[in-house]
Design a protein around this motif. Structure first.
Motif, mmCIF file in Angstrom:
data_model
loop_
_atom_site.group_PDB
_atom_site.id
_atom_site.type_symbol
_atom_site.label_atom_id
_atom_site.label_comp_id
_atom_site.label_asym_id
_atom_site.label_seq_id
_atom_site.Cartn_x
_atom_site.Cartn_y
_atom_site.Cartn_z
ATOM 1 N N ILE A 119 0.846 -1.204 0.000
ATOM 2 C CA ILE A 119 0.000 0.000 0.000
ATOM 3 C C ILE A 119 0.878 1.249 0.000
ATOM 4 O O ILE A 119 0.628 2.202 -0.745
ATOM 5 N N ASN A 120 1.926 1.250 0.825
ATOM 6 C CA ASN A 120 2.854 2.395 0.858
ATOM 7 C C ASN A 120 3.515 2.621 -0.493
ATOM 8 O O ASN A 120 3.671 3.760 -0.944
ATOM 9 N N ILE A 121 3.909 1.535 -1.153
ATOM 10 C CA ILE A 121 4.553 1.651 -2.463
ATOM 11 C C ILE A 121 3.563 2.160 -3.505
ATOM 12 O O ILE A 121 3.901 2.998 -4.349
ATOM 13 N N ALA A 122 2.318 1.688 -3.444
ATOM 14 C CA ALA A 122 1.286 2.176 -4.371
ATOM 15 C C ALA A 122 1.062 3.674 -4.178
ATOM 16 O O ALA A 122 0.934 4.426 -5.156
ATOM 17 N N ASN A 123 1.008 4.115 -2.928
ATOM 18 C CA ASN A 123 0.846 5.552 -2.649
ATOM 19 C C ASN A 123 2.030 6.347 -3.194
ATOM 20 O O ASN A 123 1.870 7.430 -3.754
ATOM 21 N N LEU A 125 3.969 5.537 -5.713
ATOM 22 C CA LEU A 125 3.964 5.520 -7.182
ATOM 23 C C LEU A 125 2.714 6.161 -7.783
ATOM 24 O O LEU A 125 2.643 6.359 -8.998
ATOM 25 N N GLY A 126 1.717 6.449 -6.938
ATOM 26 C CA GLY A 126 0.469 7.029 -7.443
ATOM 27 C C GLY A 126 -0.378 6.038 -8.208
ATOM 28 O O GLY A 126 -1.048 6.385 -9.191
ATOM 29 N N ILE A 127 -0.362 4.781 -7.753
ATOM 30 C CA ILE A 127 -1.108 3.700 -8.416
ATOM 31 C C ILE A 127 -2.254 3.251 -7.513
ATOM 32 O O ILE A 127 -2.120 3.211 -6.292
ATOM 33 N N LYS A 128 -3.379 2.914 -8.131
ATOM 34 C CA LYS A 128 -4.519 2.416 -7.339
ATOM 35 C C LYS A 128 -4.152 1.090 -6.677
ATOM 36 O O LYS A 128 -3.364 0.311 -7.226
ATOM 37 N N LYS A 129 -4.785 0.853 -5.511
ATOM 38 C CA LYS A 129 -4.437 -0.353 -4.749
ATOM 39 C C LYS A 129 -5.659 -0.959 -4.090
ATOM 40 O O LYS A 129 -6.610 -0.256 -3.734
ATOM 41 N N SER A 130 -5.610 -2.277 -3.934
ATOM 42 C CA SER A 130 -6.676 -3.033 -3.281
ATOM 43 C C SER A 130 -6.096 -3.801 -2.097
ATOM 44 O O SER A 130 -4.947 -4.242 -2.136
ATOM 45 N N LEU A 131 -6.923 -3.972 -1.078
ATOM 46 C CA LEU A 131 -6.556 -4.757 0.101
ATOM 47 C C LEU A 131 -7.503 -5.949 0.204
ATOM 48 O O LEU A 131 -8.726 -5.784 0.139
#
Length: 362
Positions: A119-123, A125-131
């Motif tokens: 999640i931190n890496i997605a934030n 890189l500005g990429i959408k993320k799912s949990l």
């Protein structure tokens, strides 16, 4: 080709088996997606559990701390606090090698089961993320705040990280309902071979019912040795059991065996093992009795125990209860009149996959 990066928790195998199930169903819906799996599990695990047609790469990395275990049923809180705090204090560029490796992919989405790192890496890189979760670490850690106050800050930080996701899928049985999430049925690996095929692969020519025993790091063989000798069942011991020897009543199966484990569960009348999400749900899916040894001090265990009881798939006991002779008599009673119904149960695999695809494509 677009790539979905999938970050898988390093704590327990259930997160990995669940992730494999979701990846297989994403592929079933979108065959044009490539996967980058970030975990510390060996490549062989993913090769065995993913559809052969799936294009994927792996990146070896411990993606979260969880709890530092002293053995399969216990953990060290003081050491866990220090390691978790250090892990959460690292800036994203600490993982520069991973970031450089990710640059070569056309990354469209990041999925995390339950790793906050992804999640931190997605934030970053500005990429959408799912949990994808049935619990998150802040929920697990909260009861420890009274013993170690540092867990309070840890829980707040993790809560903030998990709140930033674009999609949160809660997988039954989940531990705490969160507003604005998508709830799905249990997720598990699909079956491949019928029970009679598994018996043939195991070279079991008699009609004895199968009991599968699996619990990494717990010497169940020593506890069950005399019980097994005089039992009317055939026992399959999975994994490493150093003191175990093959016998007329015993077959040893290594972790690298070619048998698909969910198929072995379905071919069994009962499974004896450690209570965890993957084992619980795969026994539920197979309608196989599950006699689970639970971690008494791990918060998820009570939720899984309730699921086992409510769905009448078996029972969860402590290790002390398991080693008692009374429990072994009870085990025979439980299996005496047990007849399996091979009707399938509806799972949440496809629902989770479709929700992830929708977010990734938006």
């Amino acid at each position: 080709m677009q790539t979905i990066a999938y970050f898988v928790s390093s704590h327990g195998l259930g997160h990995a088996t669940r992730s494999a199930a979701v990846i297989n169903d994403i592929h079933a819906c979108r065959k044009d997606i490539h996967f980058l799996i970030v975990s510390d599990l060996p490549y062989l695990f993913w090769k065995k559990n993913l559809d052969p047609a799936i294009l994927f790469d792996t990146y070896q990395l411990k993606t979260d701390i969880g709890l530092l275990q002293t053995d399969p049923l216990n953990f060290n809180l003081p050491k866990s606090v220090g390691m978790i705090s250090q892990y959460l204090s690292r800036p994203v560029d600490y993982y520069s090698k991973l970031l450089i490796s990710m640059e070569k992919y056309n990354l469209c989405h990041i999925v995390c089961d339950i790793s906050p790192l992804g999640i931190n890496i997605a934030n970053y890189l500005g990429i959408k993320k799912s949990l994808v979760e049935n619990f998150t670490w802040d929920w697990i850690y909260k009861p420890f705040i009274q013993k170690h106050s540092a867990f309070k800050e840890i829980c707040l930080k993790l809560g903030e990280i998990f709140s930033t996701v674009n999609l949160r899928i809660q997988v039954t049985p989940f531990c705490e309902k969160v507003k604005g999430t998508v709830a799905v049925k249990p997720i598990h690996r699909r079956f491949q071979l019928e029970p009679n095929c598994i018996r043939k692969k195991l070279n079991l020519k008699n009609s004895k019912r199968i009991i599968t025993v699996t619990a990494t790091g717990i010497d169940l063989y020593t506890n069950l040795k005399e019980f097994v000798k005089h039992s009317p069942y055939h026992f399959i011991f999975c994994g490493e059991h150093k003191s175990a020897e093959a016998d007329k009543n015993i077959t040893l199966v290594s972790t690298n065996d070619s048998i698909h484990f969910p198929d072995l569960i379905r071919a069994s009348s009962a499974v004896i093992g450690k209570v965890g999400y993957g084992m619980t749900v795969e026994c539920w899916a197979a309608k196989t009795k599950f006699f689970g040894i639970m971690r008494e001090n791990f918060r998820e265990s009570e939720i899984l125990k309730d699921f086992i009881t409510k769905n009448q798939i078996g029972e969860a006991v402590t290790l002390d209860q398991f080693t008692s002779s009374g429990w072994k008599n009870h085990f025979h009673e439980q299996l005496k009149d047990s007849k399996k119904v091979i009707a399938s149960r509806e799972n949440g695999n496809r629902n989770a996959a479709q929700n992830i695809i929708q977010i990734a494509s938006g």
